[in-house]
Design a protein around this motif. Structure first.
Motif, PDB file in Angstrom:
ATOM      1  N   LEU A 102       0.768  -0.990  -0.082  1.00 32.98           N
ATOM      2  CA  LEU A 102      -0.089  -0.003   0.165  1.00 32.98           C
ATOM      3  C   LEU A 102       0.876   1.170   0.057  1.00 32.98           C
ATOM      4  CD1 LEU A 102      -2.676  -1.391   2.634  1.00 32.98           C
ATOM      5  CD2 LEU A 102      -3.105  -0.756   0.217  1.00 32.98           C
ATOM      6  N   ARG A 103       0.660   2.205  -0.779  1.00 31.45           N
ATOM      7  CA  ARG A 103       1.469   3.207  -0.771  1.00 31.45           C
ATOM      8  C   ARG A 103       0.781   4.545  -0.816  1.00 31.45           C
ATOM      9  NH1 ARG A 103       5.438   3.555  -5.693  1.00 31.45           N
ATOM     10  NH2 ARG A 103       3.644   2.945  -6.999  1.00 31.45           N
ATOM     11  N   HIS A 104       1.138   5.251   0.409  1.00 30.58           N
ATOM     12  CA  HIS A 104       0.177   6.402   0.518  1.00 30.58           C
ATOM     13  C   HIS A 104       1.196   7.768   0.656  1.00 30.58           C
ATOM     14  CE1 HIS A 104      -2.830   8.247   3.866  1.00 30.58           C
ATOM     15  NE2 HIS A 104      -2.707   8.933   2.899  1.00 30.58           N
ATOM     16  N   SER A 163      -4.553  10.725   0.413  1.00 31.81           N
ATOM     17  CA  SER A 163      -5.677  10.364   1.103  1.00 31.81           C
ATOM     18  C   SER A 163      -6.590  10.493   0.340  1.00 31.81           C
ATOM     19  CB  SER A 163      -5.887  11.220   2.423  1.00 31.81           C
ATOM     20  OG  SER A 163      -4.920  11.085   3.116  1.00 31.81           O
ATOM     21  N   LEU A 164      -7.611   9.473   0.348  1.00 33.03           N
ATOM     22  CA  LEU A 164      -9.172   9.294  -0.196  1.00 33.03           C
ATOM     23  C   LEU A 164     -10.043   9.096   0.687  1.00 33.03           C
ATOM     24  CD1 LEU A 164      -9.644   6.928  -3.426  1.00 33.03           C
ATOM     25  CD2 LEU A 164     -11.528   8.050  -1.992  1.00 33.03           C
ATOM     26  N   PRO A 175      -9.946 -10.651  -1.686  1.00 31.19           N
ATOM     27  CA  PRO A 175      -9.940  -9.655  -0.736  1.00 31.19           C
ATOM     28  C   PRO A 175      -9.696  -9.867   0.763  1.00 31.19           C
ATOM     29  CG  PRO A 175     -12.259 -10.090  -1.176  1.00 31.19           C
ATOM     30  CD  PRO A 175     -11.322 -11.031  -1.667  1.00 31.19           C
ATOM     31  N   PRO A 216       1.709   6.042  -5.875  1.00 35.56           N
ATOM     32  CA  PRO A 216       1.200   6.121  -4.477  1.00 35.56           C
ATOM     33  C   PRO A 216       0.053   7.174  -4.665  1.00 35.56           C
ATOM     34  CG  PRO A 216       3.358   6.915  -4.969  1.00 35.56           C
ATOM     35  CD  PRO A 216       2.945   6.582  -6.145  1.00 35.56           C
ATOM     36  N   LEU A 217      -0.891   7.049  -3.828  1.00 36.94           N
ATOM     37  CA  LEU A 217      -2.261   7.762  -3.784  1.00 36.94           C
ATOM     38  C   LEU A 217      -2.162   8.919  -2.486  1.00 36.94           C
ATOM     39  CD1 LEU A 217      -4.937   5.158  -4.456  1.00 36.94           C
ATOM     40  CD2 LEU A 217      -3.991   6.714  -5.908  1.00 36.94           C
ATOM     41  N   SER A 262      -3.567   2.104   4.512  1.00 33.07           N
ATOM     42  CA  SER A 262      -4.196   2.465   3.274  1.00 33.07           C
ATOM     43  C   SER A 262      -4.353   4.089   2.984  1.00 33.07           C
ATOM     44  CB  SER A 262      -5.579   1.787   2.957  1.00 33.07           C
ATOM     45  OG  SER A 262      -6.107   2.360   1.842  1.00 33.07           O
ATOM     46  N   PRO A 263      -4.435   4.320   1.786  1.00 38.05           N
ATOM     47  CA  PRO A 263      -4.660   5.817   1.631  1.00 38.05           C
ATOM     48  C   PRO A 263      -5.884   6.223   1.923  1.00 38.05           C
ATOM     49  CG  PRO A 263      -3.465   4.869  -0.243  1.00 38.05           C
ATOM     50  CD  PRO A 263      -3.679   3.920   0.760  1.00 38.05           C
ATOM     51  N   ASN A 309      -5.084  -2.863   5.713  1.00 42.90           N
ATOM     52  CA  ASN A 309      -6.149  -2.168   4.939  1.00 42.90           C
ATOM     53  C   ASN A 309      -6.561  -1.067   5.920  1.00 42.90           C
ATOM     54  OD1 ASN A 309      -5.828  -4.058   3.009  1.00 42.90           O
ATOM     55  ND2 ASN A 309      -7.763  -4.899   3.559  1.00 42.90           N
ATOM     56  N   GLU A 319      -5.049 -10.939   0.804  1.00 49.72           N
ATOM     57  CA  GLU A 319      -4.071  -9.754   0.139  1.00 49.72           C
ATOM     58  C   GLU A 319      -4.546  -8.532   0.617  1.00 49.72           C
ATOM     59  OE1 GLU A 319      -3.818 -10.288  -4.075  1.00 49.72           O
ATOM     60  OE2 GLU A 319      -3.686 -12.344  -3.831  1.00 49.72           O
ATOM     61  N   PRO A 320      -3.477  -7.670   0.628  1.00 50.22           N
ATOM     62  CA  PRO A 320      -3.839  -6.114   1.055  1.00 50.22           C
ATOM     63  C   PRO A 320      -4.791  -5.555  -0.158  1.00 50.22           C
ATOM     64  CG  PRO A 320      -1.598  -6.354   0.456  1.00 50.22           C
ATOM     65  CD  PRO A 320      -2.047  -7.655   0.485  1.00 50.22           C
ATOM     66  N   SER A 321      -5.779  -4.765   0.258  1.00 52.22           N
ATOM     67  CA  SER A 321      -6.584  -3.838  -0.459  1.00 52.22           C
ATOM     68  C   SER A 321      -6.619  -2.438  -0.027  1.00 52.22           C
ATOM     69  CB  SER A 321      -7.966  -4.367  -0.578  1.00 52.22           C
ATOM     70  OG  SER A 321      -8.075  -5.630  -0.886  1.00 52.22           O
ATOM     71  N   LEU A 322      -6.772  -1.688  -0.835  1.00 53.57           N
ATOM     72  CA  LEU A 322      -7.088  -0.253  -0.416  1.00 53.57           C
ATOM     73  C   LEU A 322      -8.243  -0.159   0.245  1.00 53.57           C
ATOM     74  CD1 LEU A 322      -6.318   1.439  -4.097  1.00 53.57           C
ATOM     75  CD2 LEU A 322      -5.204   1.821  -1.957  1.00 53.57           C
ATOM     76  N   LEU A 323      -9.237  -0.867   0.334  1.00 59.80           N
ATOM     77  CA  LEU A 323     -10.301  -1.029   1.141  1.00 59.80           C
ATOM     78  C   LEU A 323     -10.996  -2.070   0.984  1.00 59.80           C
ATOM     79  CD1 LEU A 323     -12.719   2.004   1.693  1.00 59.80           C
ATOM     80  CD2 LEU A 323     -13.592  -0.095   1.030  1.00 59.80           C
ATOM     81  N   TYR A 324     -11.302  -2.861   1.996  1.00 58.56           N
ATOM     82  CA  TYR A 324     -12.304  -3.989   2.130  1.00 58.56           C
ATOM     83  C   TYR A 324     -13.170  -3.994   3.415  1.00 58.56           C
ATOM     84  CZ  TYR A 324     -14.477  -8.552   1.641  1.00 58.56           C
ATOM     85  OH  TYR A 324     -15.329  -9.685   1.469  1.00 58.56           O
ATOM     86  N   GLU A 325     -14.347  -3.485   3.237  1.00 58.20           N
ATOM     87  CA  GLU A 325     -15.162  -3.322   4.529  1.00 58.20           C
ATOM     88  C   GLU A 325     -16.585  -3.817   4.382  1.00 58.20           C
ATOM     89  OE1 GLU A 325     -14.078   0.683   5.233  1.00 58.20           O
ATOM     90  OE2 GLU A 325     -15.955   1.251   4.412  1.00 58.20           O
ATOM     91  N   ILE A 345     -12.201  -1.999  -2.719  1.00 56.51           N
ATOM     92  CA  ILE A 345     -11.402  -1.509  -3.597  1.00 56.51           C
ATOM     93  C   ILE A 345      -9.942  -1.968  -3.678  1.00 56.51           C
ATOM     94  CG2 ILE A 345     -10.235   0.839  -4.325  1.00 56.51           C
ATOM     95  CD1 ILE A 345     -11.888   2.343  -2.433  1.00 56.51           C
ATOM     96  N   LEU A 404      -6.143  -3.493  -4.758  1.00 54.60           N
ATOM     97  CA  LEU A 404      -5.089  -2.917  -4.802  1.00 54.60           C
ATOM     98  C   LEU A 404      -4.271  -3.323  -6.082  1.00 54.60           C
ATOM     99  CD1 LEU A 404      -2.835  -1.172  -3.545  1.00 54.60           C
ATOM    100  CD2 LEU A 404      -1.806  -3.341  -2.243  1.00 54.60           C
TER     101      LEU A 404
END
Ligand SMILES: [Fe+2]
Lengths: 449, 159
Positions: free
Chosen positions: A206-208, B154-155, B49, B151-152, A379-380, A375, B52-58, B40, B42
Motif C-alpha cells: 500500500l503506498r500512501h 488520502s482518499l 480480498p 502512490p495515492l 491504506s490511503p 487495510n 491480500e492487501p486492498s485499498l479498502l475492504y469493508e 477497492i 490494490l
C-alpha cells in the motif's frame, strides 16, 4: 549536554548563534529547517541515505534464480536479482552504455541474463558485461578503459538478514552488525512467530503519499501520546458503535479489536515502556503493547509449540513490541507482521509504503488479521491514517510561522542523556525521537572525505 | 418486467452517487443489504480480498464506522470537510434468470476536493444487487481504480 549546562532548553537558541554551524538538534528541540529546508534534504540523501543500511526488499519476493525486484532508494534506481547460486545481488538499474533503465517492471524474471532494450547490450545477473552487438567496432584498448566495460554497477554492500535484504550505497560506513546491533531482535521475533521460521511477503505494498517531511512520519512511530487524541474519531467511534450494536454477540468484530487499543490512556502507554538502541533505533511496547490483547487464533499456539516448545513459544509470543523504528526510514511491527518504508521524495513530500507478511505454517486467520490491520491502518483510504497525515500536513503549514524556530521533543527528558547504550524507560518518553536525531545529527556533521 | 428492473437498478446506481455526494449517509445506508461489502482492490486483477492487501475492504459495520467517524466533531482531517462528485456513465445491468439478483457495471470519474486541493480518479464500478422482499438492495460494491501504479493521496470520502 547543552541542556544540562543551561538547565533550560530555551536558552539554547542564543548559544547556537555564536556557533559557526547551526545546531539543528539541541538535545530537546529540533530546528524547523530540518523539516522544511530542501538543502538539508539533499544533504540527508548524501550523508544519511548513502551511508546507512536501508531496507530494500524481502527474499520471498524473488525466490527463484533470475527473479528480480526493482525499486528506487535515495533517488537511485536499483534492482535486486536472485543469482543461480541463491545469493541476492543488487545492481544499479542503469545500462552502462546510454544510461537506460534496463528493467522497467516492478518485478519479474530476467532469465539467465539481462538485455538492454536500446542497443541489446547484455549482462550476467551479476551485472558483468556479457556481449555487445558488433563489439569489434569498439577499439578494444579504449573500451577497456571505459567505465562501460565494467557492466552494470553493483551496489557496494548488501546484507541478507534472515531474508530481509538491506543495502548500503556507500562503501564506507558502519558494518551491518554494528549499525543495527540488538535492534535486530525485532526482526528475529517476527521471523520466529512463524512455526516454520519463515516469512512470505503477501501482495503489493500500500503506498500512501503525504505532503510532509519524512521525519515527521518517523517521529510519529514512537509518539505514544497521540493515538488517544488524534485517533479519537476512529478508535473512539469504534468502541461506541460496538457498544450500541453488539446485540449479545460474544466477540467484537476485528475492526473493534484492532482500533480500540488506540484509545488506551497515557498511563497504559507509559507502562508499555520504550527501548532505545545505539545508532538511532528504538521501539515502543517493551513489557506490553496495544498489540498484546488480540484474541487467540485456534491452532496457532499448538503449531508454535510443536516447533519451539512451550517455554520458548511463551517468550516469542509474549514479546509484543509495538513499533520498532530502524534508523533512518524503516518501521517494523512484529506482532502484526508488517513493515513500513518511509520514502523521502523531497523535504515536503513522503511516500509511506506498507508491506505485510504471512507466517509460514500458521493458520490462515493470522494472515486475515494482518491484511485487515494493514487495510484499516495503512491504506490511503484508512480512516486512522487520515488523521495522522492531517497532523503532519498541518505541521508543515504551522512550521512556516516565525513564532518559533523549534519543534519540541523534550517529553521525559533526562539530564545527561547519552546514546551509546541500550536503554529502557517510560513509554511516553520522547527518548526514541531524541535518539533518532542524535544519530541524524552526528551523520550530518560528518565531513565528506 | 425485465426492462422495469433495469430502469430501477440504473436509477438506484444514480441515486447512490447522489446520496454519497450530498453526504446523506443515513439514506445511503438504507440502500445497502446487511451483508454489504465494499472493495477497492490494490491490483487490477485481484481476486482475493481476504488474504491480500486492498485499498479498502469493508463490511457494513466498518462502513457505518467510517460514516460515524466522518461526522465526529474530532475528525480532524475533515476540518475543513471534503466534498465529492461522481460522474457516471449509464450502468450496464445484467439480471439473473430468476429476476431476484443482478449486477451492474459502470464507468466512473470520481473527484474529491478539500480546501485548495482536488483529486480525480477514473474507475470501474461494479455493483451486485439482491431483491429482498420487494426492495432491491446493494449487496456489494467493487471499485477498481484505473491508476493503481502510483502512490495515492488520502482518499477520504466514500467513492
Ligand atoms: Fe497515529
Amino acid at each position: 549536554m547543552y541542556l544540562e549546562q543551561k538547565g533550560c532548553v530555551l536558552n539554547l537558541k542564543y548559544e547556537n548563534k555564536i556557533m559557526t554551524k547551526p545546531v539543528l538538534f539541541n538535545g530537546g528541540e529540533v530546528h524547523r529547517s530540518v523539516y522544511l529546508d530542501e538543502e538539508i534534504f539533499s544533504e540527508e540523501q548524501e550523508k544519511i541515505f548513502s551511508k546507512s543500511w536501508l531496507y530494500l526488499c524481502h527474499a520471498s519476493q524473488i525466490p527463484n534464480s533470475g527473479d528480480y525486484f526493482t525499486t528506487e532508494i535515495a533517488s537511485q534506481p536499483l534492482v535486486a536479482i536472485r543469482q543461480s547460486s541463491g545469493e541476492v545481488k543488487v545492481l544499479y538499474n542503469r545500462c552502462p552504455h546510454k544510461g537506460v533503465k534496463v528493467l522497467s517492471e516492478k518485478s519479474g524474471n530476467c532469465g539467465r541474463f539481462l538485455r538492454c532494450p536500446y542497443h541489446a547490450w547484455t549482462f550476467r545477473t551479476s551485472g558483468e558485461l556479457l556481449s555487445i552487438p558488433v563489439k569489434k567496432e569498439y577499439e578494444s584498448c579504449t573500451f577497456a578503459n571505459c567505465e562501460a566495460n565494467a557492466g552494470m554497477k553493483l551496489v557496494a554492500c548488501v546484507q541478507n538478514y534472515r531474508d530481509f535484504i538491506f543495502i548500503r550505497l556507500s562503501e564506507s560506513g558502519l558494518p551491518f552488525d554494528i549499525f543495527f546491533g540488538n535492534s535486530l531482535s525485532t526482526l528475529d521475533n517476527m521471523v520466529e512467530r512463524s512455526p516454520y521460521g519463515k516469512l512470505r511477503i503477501v501482495g503489493k505494498a500500500l503506498r500512501h503519499r503525504h505532503r510532509c517531511n519524512w521525519k515527521m512520519v518517523m517521529d510519529n512511530q514512537t509518539d505514544t501520546c497521540h493515538p488517544m487524541v488524534a485517533h479519537e474519531s476512529s478508535a473512539g467511534e469504534a468502541i461506541k458503535l460496538w457498544s450500541e450494536t453488539q446485540e449479545g454477540q460474544a466477540k467484537p468484530p476485528m475492526v473493534v479489536e484492532l482500533f480500540s487499543p488506540f484509545m488506551s490512556s497515557h498511563a497504559f502507554f507509559a507502562d508499555m515502556g520504550i527501548r532505545i538502541w545505539p545508532n538511532g533505533h528504538g521501539h515502543t511496547g517493551v513489557s506490553n503493547s496495544i498489540h498484546s490483547d488480540y484474541s487467540e487464533i485456534s491452532g496457532y499456539w499448538e503449531s508454535m509449540i510443536e516447533t519451539y516448545g512451550e517455554a520458548r513459544t511463551k517468550q516469542i509470543l509474549g514479546d509484543t513490541r509495538h513499533n520498532t523504528v530502524y534508523f533512518p526510514n524503516l518501521m517494523v511491527k512484529g506482532p502484526i507482521q508488517s513493515l513500513r518504508v518511509i520514502r523521502p521524495i523531497s523535504a515536503s513530500e513522503t511516500v509511506v509504503e506498507s508491506w505485510i507478511f504471512e507466517l509460514e505454517g500458521a493458520p490462515k486467520e493470522m494472515l486475515e488479521r494482518t491484511v485487515q490491520y494493514n487495510n484499516l491502518i495503512n491504506s490511503p483510504c484508512s480512516m486512522v491514517a487520515h488523521d495522522d497525515v492531517e497532523m503532519y500536513e498541518r505541521a508543515m503549514e504551522g512550521l512556516k510561522s516565525q513564532a518559533s524556530l523549534w519543534v519540541n521533543i523534550a517529553r521525559l527528558y533526562q539530564p545527561g542523556e547519552s546514546w551509546e547504550e541500550t536503554k529502557e524507560t517510560v513509554g511516553t518518553s520522547e527518548i526514541a525521537m531524541r535518539n533518532f536525531y542524535s544519530m541524524w545529527q552526528s551523520m550530518m556533521e560528518e565531513e565528506n572525505a | 418486467m425485465r426492462n422495469n428492473i433495469i430502469h430501477h437498478l440504473e436509477d438506484l446506481v444514480y441515486l447512490e452517487s447522489k446520496l454519497l455526494d450530498e453526504q446523506r449517509y443515513e439514506e445511503w445506508l438504507g440502500l445497502l443489504d446487511d451483508s454489504f461489502t465494499s472493495w477497492i482492490p490494490l491490483t487490477h486483477n485481484q481476486v482475493d480480498p481476504l488474504y491480500e492487501p486492498s485499498l479498502l475492504y469493508e463490511d457494513r459495520f466498518i462502513t457505518q464506522l467510517r460514516i460515524k467517524r466522518l461526522n465526529n466533531s474530532r475528525s480532524f482531517s475533515q476540518q475543513p470537510r471534503s466534498r465529492s462528485q461522481h460522474l457516471l456513465q449509464r450502468p450496464e445491468i445484467i439480471i439473473e434468470e430468476n429476476n431476484s439478483a443482478a449486477n451492474s457495471l459502470c464507468q466512473l470519474i470520481y473527484t474529491e476536493s478539500r480546501g485548495e486541493q482536488e483529486w480525480s480518479y477514473a474507475a470501474r464500478l461494479e455493483h451486485s444487487f439482491l431483491l429482498i422482499g420487494s426492495n432491491w438492495k446493494i449487496v456489494s460494491k467493487k471499485t477498481v481504480l484505473l491508476s493503481l501504479g502510483k502512490p495515492l493521496d488520502s482518499l477520504q470520502l466514500i467513492i
